[in-house]
Design a protein around this motif. Structure first.
Motif: not given
Length: 100
Positions: A34-42, A21-29
């Protein structure tokens, strides 16, 4: 009903599924998305281009010498991270795999 792919999870279903799951999440976008979606700086390079994930492999496929499960990340800025999945407590009852 379980298929042949479910055999790969064996006695480590929790670790294997979370690792996948972690691998998929980190390679799906892209990492910047992913940072934008989590409201984190890039993360960006000196030239303003976003840092990207150049490789995300499970420890076994990356040749990491460990019995732990996890994901090995390589970023375009040259940094490398290992995200380890460890169980602190086993489930209290039997768990089965179910396909959606």
């Amino acid at each position: 009903m379980l298929d042949d792919r479910d055999d790969e999870f064996g006695g480590y279903a929790h670790e294997e599924i979370l690792q996948a799951l972690v691998r998929h999440l980190l390679t799906s976008a892209d990492l910047d998305q992913l940072c934008d979606d989590a409201d984190l700086p890039q993360l960006t390079h000196d030239d303003g281009q976003p840092v990207t994930i150049t490789s995300a492999r499970v420890y076994r496929d990356a040749g990491v010498m460990t019995l732990d499960r996890g994901v090995w990340l390589e970023l375009s800025d040259g940094s490398v991270f290992g995200l380890t999945v460890q169980i602190s407590r086993r489930p209290r009852s039997e768990v089965t795999l179910r396909r959606n």
